[in-house]
Each structure stands twice: as structure tokens, then as C-alpha cells.
Design a protein around this motif. Structure first.
Motif, short mmCIF file in Angstrom:
data_model
loop_
_atom_site.label_atom_id
_atom_site.label_comp_id
_atom_site.label_asym_id
_atom_site.label_seq_id
_atom_site.Cartn_x
_atom_site.Cartn_y
_atom_site.Cartn_z
N GLY A 55 -17.31 14.33 -31.51
CA GLY A 55 -17.98 15.38 -30.75
C GLY A 55 -18.07 15.10 -29.27
O GLY A 55 -18.28 16.02 -28.47
N GLN A 56 -17.91 13.84 -28.86
CA GLN A 56 -17.93 13.50 -27.43
C GLN A 56 -16.76 14.12 -26.68
O GLN A 56 -16.79 14.22 -25.44
CB GLN A 56 -17.94 11.98 -27.24
CG GLN A 56 -16.63 11.27 -27.54
CD GLN A 56 -16.37 11.07 -29.03
OE1 GLN A 56 -17.26 11.29 -29.84
NE2 GLN A 56 -15.17 10.65 -29.37
N ASP A 57 -15.71 14.54 -27.39
CA ASP A 57 -14.57 15.18 -26.74
C ASP A 57 -14.77 16.67 -26.50
O ASP A 57 -14.05 17.27 -25.70
CB ASP A 57 -13.30 14.98 -27.59
CG ASP A 57 -12.79 13.55 -27.55
OD1 ASP A 57 -13.08 12.85 -26.56
OD2 ASP A 57 -12.10 13.14 -28.50
N LEU A 58 -15.73 17.28 -27.19
CA LEU A 58 -15.91 18.72 -27.08
C LEU A 58 -16.34 19.18 -25.69
O LEU A 58 -15.81 20.19 -25.19
CB LEU A 58 -16.90 19.20 -28.14
CG LEU A 58 -16.46 19.02 -29.60
CD1 LEU A 58 -17.52 19.55 -30.55
CD2 LEU A 58 -15.12 19.71 -29.87
N PRO A 59 -17.28 18.49 -25.01
CA PRO A 59 -17.63 18.95 -23.66
C PRO A 59 -16.47 18.90 -22.68
O PRO A 59 -16.45 19.64 -21.69
CB PRO A 59 -18.74 17.97 -23.24
CG PRO A 59 -19.33 17.49 -24.52
CD PRO A 59 -18.16 17.41 -25.46
N LYS A 60 -15.48 18.04 -22.93
CA LYS A 60 -14.33 17.93 -22.04
C LYS A 60 -13.42 19.15 -22.12
O LYS A 60 -12.61 19.37 -21.23
CB LYS A 60 -13.52 16.67 -22.37
CG LYS A 60 -14.32 15.38 -22.34
CD LYS A 60 -13.50 14.22 -22.89
CE LYS A 60 -14.33 12.97 -23.05
NZ LYS A 60 -13.57 11.86 -23.69
N MET A 61 -13.55 19.98 -23.18
CA MET A 61 -12.61 21.09 -23.37
C MET A 61 -12.79 22.26 -22.41
O MET A 61 -11.74 22.74 -21.92
CB MET A 61 -12.68 21.55 -24.83
CG MET A 61 -12.19 20.50 -25.81
SD MET A 61 -12.17 21.14 -27.50
CE MET A 61 -11.39 19.75 -28.34
N PRO A 62 -13.91 22.84 -22.12
CA PRO A 62 -15.22 22.67 -22.75
C PRO A 62 -15.37 23.61 -23.94
O PRO A 62 -15.04 24.79 -23.87
CB PRO A 62 -16.18 23.06 -21.63
CG PRO A 62 -15.43 24.05 -20.81
CD PRO A 62 -13.97 23.71 -20.93
N PHE A 63 -15.90 23.06 -25.04
CA PHE A 63 -15.95 23.77 -26.31
C PHE A 63 -16.89 24.96 -26.28
O PHE A 63 -16.60 26.00 -26.86
CB PHE A 63 -16.36 22.79 -27.41
CG PHE A 63 -16.27 23.35 -28.80
CD1 PHE A 63 -15.06 23.81 -29.30
CD2 PHE A 63 -17.39 23.40 -29.61
CE1 PHE A 63 -14.98 24.31 -30.60
CE2 PHE A 63 -17.31 23.89 -30.90
CZ PHE A 63 -16.11 24.36 -31.39
#
Length: 275
Positions: A55-63
């Protein structure tokens, strides 16, 4: 399971994100999660639940923006999503819960599975007023995708969908230079082969043509695609069919990275939650 901290970010009129720290008895540590909350939903109890490893990758999308745009454009129904952060023990906590790989990676995956099923899902259902039987999916990237598929496959009474992005389906019980056998030593393939057909399950599988360069069997197809296609073969041998039950999404420019998965995620969301 105890809740330690909370912060809330309002993205726009469609979504807010609640950031929590939950202490897991099974993993014996605090776990960060982001809860992506759809706003102005008339019947919150009807929301589908989507869990996401890494889940730490989701803000990078941003989801949150991906979800909000799809809802705003009336392309999907709102979904309550939960991103589960990993830590430095990722290679121990992700993987196949009942069988670590040949280096004993995944040795704590059984505790991650218990956290998800016995702690996280009950917490989410209680605190966000979801019914006990509901449309529940589990997604993940790379090794997190392998973990998600393993948990869904073992628990069709809880889940109905797995979404795997660049899945680590190379996960094997024997090293390549120690008698490795393609047909018997890939663990997830074996688990599907030896498992039972559950008619409620469906599977979204993404792979990129630039995911990697490895080609173990020298057939001209990189391993990440080869292994994913073989997972699909095993699923079809079990009785699952392409379409509503299996969706394969291959990306010619797809890499093993967050931007690729950000571009792929809307395909899954529209396939599973589209109107």
C-alpha cells in the motif's frame, strides 16, 4: 488489534484517505494502512472492499486520484480500498503462506495471512459498517501480488477476486542450479494445480513486456510473462474461462515499476467495478 494513530486527507468531493497505524498480534508489530473512503455514498453497506498489498506504493500513483477520476467520469461504482504497507520484512511476510521458497523467503507469510483475515478485515467491516459477506478483492504488485493471489486462492469463502500486477510467479521450491523443474517447482502453479475450483473467483493478471530480461527456458518469452501465462493455463485447466473470470492485460511498454502499475490499475478497476 489496536488502533494507534489517525490522520485524514480530503482529496476531493469523491474520496478521502484515512491513514492508520494498527498493531497486529499475529505479526507482532504496528502496520500502516491507508483507507480510501468514497464520499457521499447513499448505501455504505453496499460498498465492495478492495485490499492492496504494498500500500505504500499507492500514494505514488496517486491512487486516490485514479479512483476519484473513474468515479467522477461514471466509469466505476465507488469502492472502499485499503492499502497495506509493508516493512523491511517484506520478503518474509509476502509469498505463499503454506510453503516458503527454496531460500525460506515467505516464512512469515502465514502471519500476514492471519493478519489480513483475522484482524484487518474484521476491523474494516466493524469500523466502516460493511456486512460480513460482501464483494471482496485482494490486489498486489510483484511479490505482493503473489501473496494476494495465494490468499484469495486459499479463501474463496472470503474473497471473490485477485488482481496481480507483475506477479512474482517465479517463486519456486528449488534453485535453478539444483535440479529445478519448470513443471513441478513453481509454487503458485502447483497450488492452483492441486487446489479446488471455486466458481465465485475471478482473476486479473497484468504483465509488461519490459518487466525483466530473464528467460529461463530460452523460448524467447521473458519469465514474468511466461510464468503469468502458465498461471492462466493452470486456472483454465481448473475450469476458469477468459472474460468474466480471467482478464489478462499485457503492456508492450510495461515495466516493473509503480508508473506501469498506475497505468494498469484503471483497467482492473473498470473490469471489476465498471458500470
Amino acid at each position: 488489534m489496536t488502533r494507534e494513530t489517525t490522520s485524514l486527507a480530503i482529496i476531493d468531493e469523491h474520496y478521502a484517505v484515512e491513514h492508520l497505524s494498527l498493531f497486529s498480534e499475529f505479526l507482532d508489530r504496528a502496520i500502516l494502512i491507508d483507507v480510501y473512503l468514497p464520499k457521499n455514498v447513499r448505501e455504505p453497506e453496499s460498498l465492495p472492499l478492495l485490499l492492496v498489498n504494498d500500500g505504500q506504493d499507492l500514494p505514488k500513483m496517486p491512487f486516490a486520484s485514479i479512483l476519484s477520476e473513474l468515479v467522477q467520469n461514471d466509469e466505476i461504482d465507488p469502492v472502499l480500498a485499503v492499502g497495506i504497507y509493508c516493512n523491511e520484512d517484506r520478503r518474509l511476510e509476502y509469498g505463499t503462506a503454506d510453503e516458503p521458497d527454496y531460500l525460506n523467503r515467505g516464512s512469515r507469510a502465514k502471519f500476514h495471512r492471519k493478519f489480513v483475515i483475522k484482524e484487518l478485515i474484521p476491523y474494516i467491516r466493524l469500523n466502516y459498517h460493511l456486512p460480513p459477506i460482501k464483494n471482496t478483492a485482494f490486489a498486489g504488485f510483484s511479490l505482493g501480488g503473489l501473496s494476494a493471489l495465494d490468499i484469495v486462492w486459499k479463501h474463496p469463502e472470503i474473497f471473490n477476486t485477485a488482481a496481480v500486477f507483475s506477479g512474482s510467479f517465479w517463486w519456486r521450491s528449488r534453485a535453478l542450479d539444483h535440479g529445478y523443474n519448470e513443471d513441478t517447482d513453481r509454487i503458485m502453479h502447483k497450488l492452483i494445480r492441486n487446489g479446488k475450483f471455486a466458481p465465485n473467483l475471478s482473476f486479473f493478471l497484468q504483465a509488461g513486456q519490459l518487466d525483466e530480461r530473464m528467460d529461463r527456458n530460452n523460448n524467447g518469452i521473458i519469465d514474468s510473462i511466461d510464468d503469468t501465462l502458465d498461471i492462466i493455463k493452470e486456472l483454465k485447466l481448473k475450469g476458469y474461462e477468459s472474460g468474466d473470470q480471467i482478464r489478462y492485460f499485457e503492456m508492450p511498454e510495461g515495466r516493473h515499476d509503480v508508473p506501469t502499475w498506475a497505468n494498469a490499475f484503471p483497467e482492473f478497476l473498470k473490469w471489476r467495478y465498471g458500470k
